[in-house]
Design a protein around this motif. Structure first.
Motif, short mmCIF file in Angstrom:
data_model
loop_
_atom_site.label_atom_id
_atom_site.label_comp_id
_atom_site.label_asym_id
_atom_site.label_seq_id
_atom_site.Cartn_x
_atom_site.Cartn_y
_atom_site.Cartn_z
N ALA A 73 0.84 -1.20 0.00
CA ALA A 73 0.00 0.00 0.00
C ALA A 73 0.87 1.25 0.00
O ALA A 73 2.03 1.21 0.43
CB ALA A 73 -0.89 0.01 1.25
N VAL A 74 0.28 2.33 -0.51
CA VAL A 74 0.88 3.66 -0.39
C VAL A 74 -0.09 4.49 0.43
O VAL A 74 -1.27 4.57 0.10
CB VAL A 74 1.11 4.30 -1.77
N ALA A 75 0.40 5.08 1.53
CA ALA A 75 -0.46 5.85 2.42
C ALA A 75 -0.04 7.31 2.38
O ALA A 75 1.08 7.65 2.00
CB ALA A 75 -0.34 5.30 3.85
N ARG A 76 -0.97 8.17 2.81
CA ARG A 76 -0.72 9.60 2.85
C ARG A 76 -0.24 9.98 4.24
O ARG A 76 -0.90 9.68 5.23
CB ARG A 76 -2.04 10.30 2.50
N GLY A 77 0.89 10.66 4.31
CA GLY A 77 1.48 10.98 5.60
C GLY A 77 0.83 12.16 6.29
O GLY A 77 -0.11 12.76 5.77
N GLY A 78 1.33 12.47 7.49
CA GLY A 78 0.77 13.55 8.29
C GLY A 78 1.81 14.57 8.68
O GLY A 78 2.94 14.55 8.20
N MET A 79 1.40 15.46 9.59
CA MET A 79 2.25 16.57 10.00
C MET A 79 3.53 16.12 10.69
O MET A 79 4.62 16.53 10.33
CB MET A 79 1.47 17.45 11.00
N ARG A 80 3.33 15.31 11.73
CA ARG A 80 4.49 14.83 12.48
C ARG A 80 4.83 13.42 12.02
O ARG A 80 3.98 12.71 11.48
CB ARG A 80 4.18 14.79 13.99
N ARG A 81 6.06 13.02 12.30
CA ARG A 81 6.47 11.67 11.95
C ARG A 81 5.49 10.64 12.52
O ARG A 81 5.09 9.69 11.85
CB ARG A 81 7.87 11.43 12.51
N GLN A 82 5.07 10.81 13.77
CA GLN A 82 4.18 9.81 14.37
C GLN A 82 2.82 9.77 13.69
O GLN A 82 2.17 8.73 13.67
CB GLN A 82 4.03 10.05 15.87
N ASP A 83 2.39 10.91 13.10
CA ASP A 83 1.14 10.91 12.34
C ASP A 83 1.31 10.09 11.06
O ASP A 83 0.40 9.37 10.64
CB ASP A 83 0.72 12.35 11.98
N SER A 84 2.49 10.18 10.45
CA SER A 84 2.77 9.38 9.25
C SER A 84 2.81 7.89 9.60
O SER A 84 2.26 7.06 8.87
CB SER A 84 4.11 9.81 8.64
N VAL A 85 3.46 7.56 10.71
CA VAL A 85 3.54 6.15 11.12
C VAL A 85 2.13 5.62 11.37
O VAL A 85 1.79 4.51 10.93
CB VAL A 85 4.41 6.00 12.38
N LEU A 86 1.28 6.41 12.02
CA LEU A 86 -0.09 5.98 12.31
C LEU A 86 -0.84 5.68 11.01
O LEU A 86 -1.57 4.68 10.92
CB LEU A 86 -0.82 7.07 13.10
N GLU A 87 -0.65 6.51 9.99
CA GLU A 87 -1.30 6.25 8.70
C GLU A 87 -0.82 4.93 8.11
O GLU A 87 -1.59 4.18 7.53
CB GLU A 87 -1.04 7.41 7.72
#
Ligand code: CTP
Ligand code: MG
Length: 229
Positions: A73-87
């Motif tokens: 899968a390709v996911a869309r990241g977030g503001m902080r690194r941890q938001d990206s990991v959560l995605e």
């Protein structure tokens, strides 16, 4: 143990000063994220890969990673690194009972040995990461003046991949988000629960490419290694 890798590539790479996000920049003939993804694709430990990229670049990432057979899968990241990991974690099946590796796309020199060592320790102990002992004497500096020489014996630099049994990371993340805490790496979320995090030997060549100088160094290494020097 079954192992899935989340490659976090959603940062802008501001310290590179380029137009495009760092993961999409050419590194000696191949985009950074592709190089890192191919290292995981080549690892016998890894069963599947999730790439987390900046919003709007999901399609570009899918085309770029077409040759990565293990891409799930390709996911869309977030503001902080941890938001990206959560995605990225949203693409792991709820009933998965294996190991999740989280890796900086910005570390393309990772190899199958290190991936295997982290995954094995994470499977056995719950959480593991590579730590590189510091070689330089370490000073605490305040306003330009040295105030202390810090004993470096117990200090080390945290690298990735960081590995976790999925339930351990899931719990740690749930609590970090619930408590409104920002963690700078995934292990920190587990540390704050007081659970065991094992350090495996880091590698001096597992560098995180951050600045144009890092990039130039990496290109010369890769060109020599790939016979184009
Ligand atoms: N990362 C991410 N999502 C964020 C921030 C960082 O996925 N919101 C990823 C980056 O893409 C990178 C890794 O985390 O692969 C390590 O971060 P770093 O090297 O600091 O990259 P950037 O944040 O992109 O760079 P900079 O801090 O220089 O802007
Ligand atoms: Mg950053």
């Amino acid at each position: 143990m079954e192992t899935l890798a989340i490659l976090v590539a959603a940062g802008r790479g501001e310290r590179m000063g380029a137009e495009r996000p760092k993961a999409f920049l050419d590194l000696a003939g191949r985009p950074l994220l592709l190089r890192t993804a191919l290292a995981f694709d080549a690892s016998p430990t890894v069963g599947g890969i999730v790439a987390v990229v900046p919003a709007g670049l999901e399609g570009d990432a899918r085309s770029m990673l077409a040759a990565v057979g293990k891409l799930r899968a390709v996911a869309r990241g977030g503001m902080r690194r941890q938001d990206s990991v959560l995605e990225g974690l949203r693409h792991v099946p709820d009933d998965f009972d294996g190991v999740v590796l989280v890796h900086d796309a910005a570390r393309p020199f990772v190899d199958a040995d290190l991936i295997g060592a982290v995954a094995a320790a994470a499977g056995e102990y719950g959480a593991a990461l590579p730590v590189l002992p510091l070689v330089d004497t370490v000073k605490r500096v305040r306003d330009g003046n040295v105030v202390e020489t810090v004993d470096r014996d117990e200090l080390g630099a945290a690298q990735t991949p960081q590995g976790f049994r999925f339930d351990v990371l899931g719990r740690a993340y749930e609590e970090a988000f619930r408590d409104g805490v920002t963690v700078t790496d995934e292990a920190m979320a587990v540390e704050r629960l007081g659970e065991r995090v094992v350090a495996v030997a880091g590698r001096s060549d597992n560098v995180k490419l951050t600045t144009p100088a890092d990039w130039a160094w990496a290109e010369s290494v890769l060109m020599a290694r790939e016979g184009r020097a």
